[in-house]
Design a protein around this motif. Structure first.
Motif, PDB file in Angstrom:
ATOM      1  N   ALA A   1       8.893   0.824  -3.788  1.00  0.00           N
ATOM      2  CA  ALA A   1       7.878   0.717  -4.831  1.00  0.00           C
ATOM      3  C   ALA A   1       7.608   2.085  -5.442  1.00  0.00           C
ATOM      4  CB  ALA A   1       6.577   0.144  -4.264  1.00  0.00           C
ATOM      5  N   ALA A   2       7.480   2.112  -6.771  1.00  0.00           N
ATOM      6  CA  ALA A   2       7.116   3.343  -7.471  1.00  0.00           C
ATOM      7  C   ALA A   2       5.617   3.553  -7.325  1.00  0.00           C
ATOM      8  CB  ALA A   2       7.493   3.249  -8.940  1.00  0.00           C
ATOM      9  N   ARG A   3       5.216   4.786  -7.086  1.00  0.00           N
ATOM     10  CA  ARG A   3       3.801   5.097  -6.919  1.00  0.00           C
ATOM     11  C   ARG A   3       3.278   6.014  -8.009  1.00  0.00           C
ATOM     12  NH1 ARG A   3       2.605   0.825  -3.990  1.00  0.00           N
ATOM     13  NH2 ARG A   3       3.767   0.759  -2.071  1.00  0.00           N
TER      14      ARG A   3
ATOM     15  N   LEU B   1       9.925  11.133  -9.256  1.00  0.00           N
ATOM     16  CA  LEU B   1       9.285   9.889  -8.841  1.00  0.00           C
ATOM     17  C   LEU B   1       8.732  10.018  -7.427  1.00  0.00           C
ATOM     18  CD1 LEU B   1       8.721   6.861  -9.442  1.00  0.00           C
ATOM     19  CD2 LEU B   1      10.940   6.370  -8.357  1.00  0.00           C
ATOM     20  N   VAL B   2       7.450   9.672  -7.263  1.00  0.00           N
ATOM     21  CA  VAL B   2       6.855   9.502  -5.943  1.00  0.00           C
ATOM     22  C   VAL B   2       6.963   8.009  -5.655  1.00  0.00           C
ATOM     23  CG1 VAL B   2       4.772   9.730  -4.538  1.00  0.00           C
ATOM     24  CG2 VAL B   2       5.260  11.418  -6.338  1.00  0.00           C
ATOM     25  N   TYR B   3       7.561   7.674  -4.521  1.00  0.00           N
ATOM     26  CA  TYR B   3       7.831   6.270  -4.237  1.00  0.00           C
ATOM     27  C   TYR B   3       7.734   5.981  -2.746  1.00  0.00           C
ATOM     28  CZ  TYR B   3      12.525   7.820  -2.817  1.00  0.00           C
ATOM     29  OH  TYR B   3      13.566   8.449  -2.182  1.00  0.00           O
ATOM     30  N   THR B   4       7.647   4.706  -2.434  1.00  0.00           N
ATOM     31  CA  THR B   4       7.663   4.243  -1.053  1.00  0.00           C
ATOM     32  C   THR B   4       9.094   3.880  -0.700  1.00  0.00           C
ATOM     33  OG1 THR B   4       5.412   3.396  -1.187  1.00  0.00           O
ATOM     34  CG2 THR B   4       6.807   2.462   0.533  1.00  0.00           C
TER      35      THR B   4
ATOM     36  N   ALA C   1      -6.857  -0.454   6.820  1.00  0.00           N
ATOM     37  CA  ALA C   1      -5.751   0.504   6.848  1.00  0.00           C
ATOM     38  C   ALA C   1      -5.717   1.352   5.585  1.00  0.00           C
ATOM     39  CB  ALA C   1      -4.433  -0.241   7.014  1.00  0.00           C
ATOM     40  N   ARG C   2      -5.969   0.737   4.442  1.00  0.00           N
ATOM     41  CA  ARG C   2      -5.994   1.485   3.183  1.00  0.00           C
ATOM     42  C   ARG C   2      -7.061   2.568   3.228  1.00  0.00           C
ATOM     43  NH1 ARG C   2      -5.339  -3.696  -0.783  1.00  0.00           N
ATOM     44  NH2 ARG C   2      -3.077  -3.560  -0.997  1.00  0.00           N
ATOM     45  N   SER C   3      -8.215   2.225   3.732  1.00  0.00           N
ATOM     46  CA  SER C   3      -9.306   3.184   3.831  1.00  0.00           C
ATOM     47  C   SER C   3      -8.930   4.344   4.747  1.00  0.00           C
ATOM     48  CB  SER C   3     -10.568   2.488   4.349  1.00  0.00           C
ATOM     49  OG  SER C   3     -11.586   3.421   4.569  1.00  0.00           O
ATOM     50  N   ARG C   4      -8.394   4.025   5.907  1.00  0.00           N
ATOM     51  CA  ARG C   4      -8.012   5.078   6.863  1.00  0.00           C
ATOM     52  C   ARG C   4      -6.859   5.912   6.352  1.00  0.00           C
ATOM     53  NH1 ARG C   4      -8.451   1.718  12.488  1.00  0.00           N
ATOM     54  NH2 ARG C   4     -10.709   1.587  12.494  1.00  0.00           N
ATOM     55  N   ASP C   5      -5.858   5.257   5.763  1.00  0.00           N
ATOM     56  CA  ASP C   5      -4.693   5.973   5.268  1.00  0.00           C
ATOM     57  C   ASP C   5      -5.069   6.883   4.107  1.00  0.00           C
ATOM     58  OD1 ASP C   5      -1.784   6.267   5.678  1.00  0.00           O
ATOM     59  OD2 ASP C   5      -1.631   5.497   3.627  1.00  0.00           O
ATOM     60  N   SER C   6      -5.996   6.442   3.255  1.00  0.00           N
ATOM     61  CA  SER C   6      -6.408   7.259   2.118  1.00  0.00           C
ATOM     62  C   SER C   6      -7.174   8.500   2.557  1.00  0.00           C
ATOM     63  CB  SER C   6      -7.242   6.440   1.135  1.00  0.00           C
ATOM     64  OG  SER C   6      -8.492   6.122   1.704  1.00  0.00           O
TER      65      SER C   6
ATOM     66  N   HIS D   1       0.851  -1.189   0.000  1.00  0.00           N
ATOM     67  CA  HIS D   1       0.000   0.000   0.000  1.00  0.00           C
ATOM     68  C   HIS D   1       0.890   1.244   0.000  1.00  0.00           C
ATOM     69  CE1 HIS D   1      -3.213   2.759   1.019  1.00  0.00           C
ATOM     70  NE2 HIS D   1      -2.576   3.112   2.107  1.00  0.00           N
ATOM     71  N   PRO D   2       0.490   2.317  -0.674  1.00  0.00           N
ATOM     72  CA  PRO D   2       1.289   3.555  -0.647  1.00  0.00           C
ATOM     73  C   PRO D   2       1.072   4.337   0.656  1.00  0.00           C
ATOM     74  CG  PRO D   2      -0.611   3.866  -2.070  1.00  0.00           C
ATOM     75  CD  PRO D   2      -0.634   2.415  -1.622  1.00  0.00           C
ATOM     76  N   TRP D   3       1.621   3.832   1.747  1.00  0.00           N
ATOM     77  CA  TRP D   3       1.461   4.458   3.067  1.00  0.00           C
ATOM     78  C   TRP D   3       1.977   5.891   3.038  1.00  0.00           C
ATOM     79  CZ3 TRP D   3      -1.135   1.506   6.500  1.00  0.00           C
ATOM     80  CH2 TRP D   3      -1.183   0.128   6.267  1.00  0.00           C
TER      81      TRP D   3
END
Length: 191
Positions: free
Chosen positions: A82-84, A114-117, A166-171, A48-50
Motif C-alpha cells: 500500500a502507498a502511504r 514513495l513511502v509504502y507498506t 493498535a493504530r493508537s499505540r503504533d501512532s 494501517h501504516p504499521w
C-alpha cells in the motif's frame, strides 16, 4: 516475535480449537490456517501504516507516461502492499496529486519517492500487530472451525476494536511530519 504458527495458534485458541504443529501437520485446522494466513497478513498490513512494515523507495520514471492525465509514471516497488505518502527528492511530503493505476504510480512529480507498506517478515511483526492479526485470523477461521456465522461477525468486530487500539499505540511511535516553514519564512522575509 511470534512466528506464523504461533499467531495461528493464538487465533485457534481464541476459538477454543486445538493448536497446530504446522500448516502441513495433516489437521483440518492446519489446512485452513495455511489457506488464509498469507491473505490475512496482507489485509492487516494494508489496514494501517504499521511502522515496522514501512519502506521508502526512489522511483525510476517510465519512458512514457502510463496515463495521459499525469506527466510521470513509475513501477511500484517489489513487495509493495500500500502507498502511504509521496515525497519530493528533498524528503518533504509532496502535495502533488497521484494515483495507483495497475502496477504503476502516476503523478506529475518528477523524481518521486514513495513511502509504502511492504510484506515484512514475521520476525519484525510488533506484538500489537501479531495480536491484531490473530484476531483477524479468528474471524476468518471461525466459520470453518466453529461453523458459526455469529462467531465470524463477533471476531471481526473484535478485530476492528483491536485495530483501533493498535493504530493508537503504533501512532505514538511516530513523531509526525516535519513542518515545512520555507513558505512562511519567504513571506516574512519579503514583508
Amino acid at each position: 516475535m511470534a512466528g506464523k504458527h504461533e499467531i495461528c495458534n493464538v487465533a485457534l485458541g481464541l476459538l477454543g480449537a486445538e493448536p497446530i504443529q504446522s500448516f502441513d501437520d495433516g489437521s483440518y485446522a492446519g489446512q485452513v490456517c495455511a489457506n488464509v494466513y498469507e491473505t490475512a497478513v496482507l489485509a492487516v498490513l494494508e489496514d494501517h501504516p504499521w511502522n515496522f512494515a514501512e519502506s521508502v523507495a526512489s522511483l525510476g520514471a517510465d519512458a512514457t507516461a502510463y496515463r495521459p492525465d499525469f506527466a510521470y509514471s513509475y513501477n511500484l516497488p517489489t513487495g509493495y502492499i500500500a502507498a502511504r505518502m509521496l515525497m519530493t527528492p528533498q524528503g518533504r511530503r509532496s502535495r502533488c496529486p497521484w494515483k495507483i493505476s495497475g502496477n504503476k504510480l502516476c503523478t506529475d512529480l518528477a523524481d518521486a519517492w514513495l513511502v509504502y507498506t511492504y510484506r515484512a517478515p514475521e520476525q519484525l511483526f510488533s506484538p500489537q500487530f501479531s495480536m491484531s492479526l490473530a484476531k483477524y485470523l479468528a474471524s476468518l477461521l471461525a466459520g470453518p472451525i466453529t461453523e458459526s456465522e455469529s462467531k465470524v461477525d463477533a471476531w471481526y468486530r473484535v478485530y476492528r476494536d483491536e485495530l483501533a487500539i493498535a493504530r493508537s499505540r503504533d501512532s505514538q511511535k511516530d513523531h509526525g511530519d516535519p513542518v515545512d516553514t520555507s513558505a512562511l519564512v519567504a513571506v516574512h522575509s519579503s514583508g
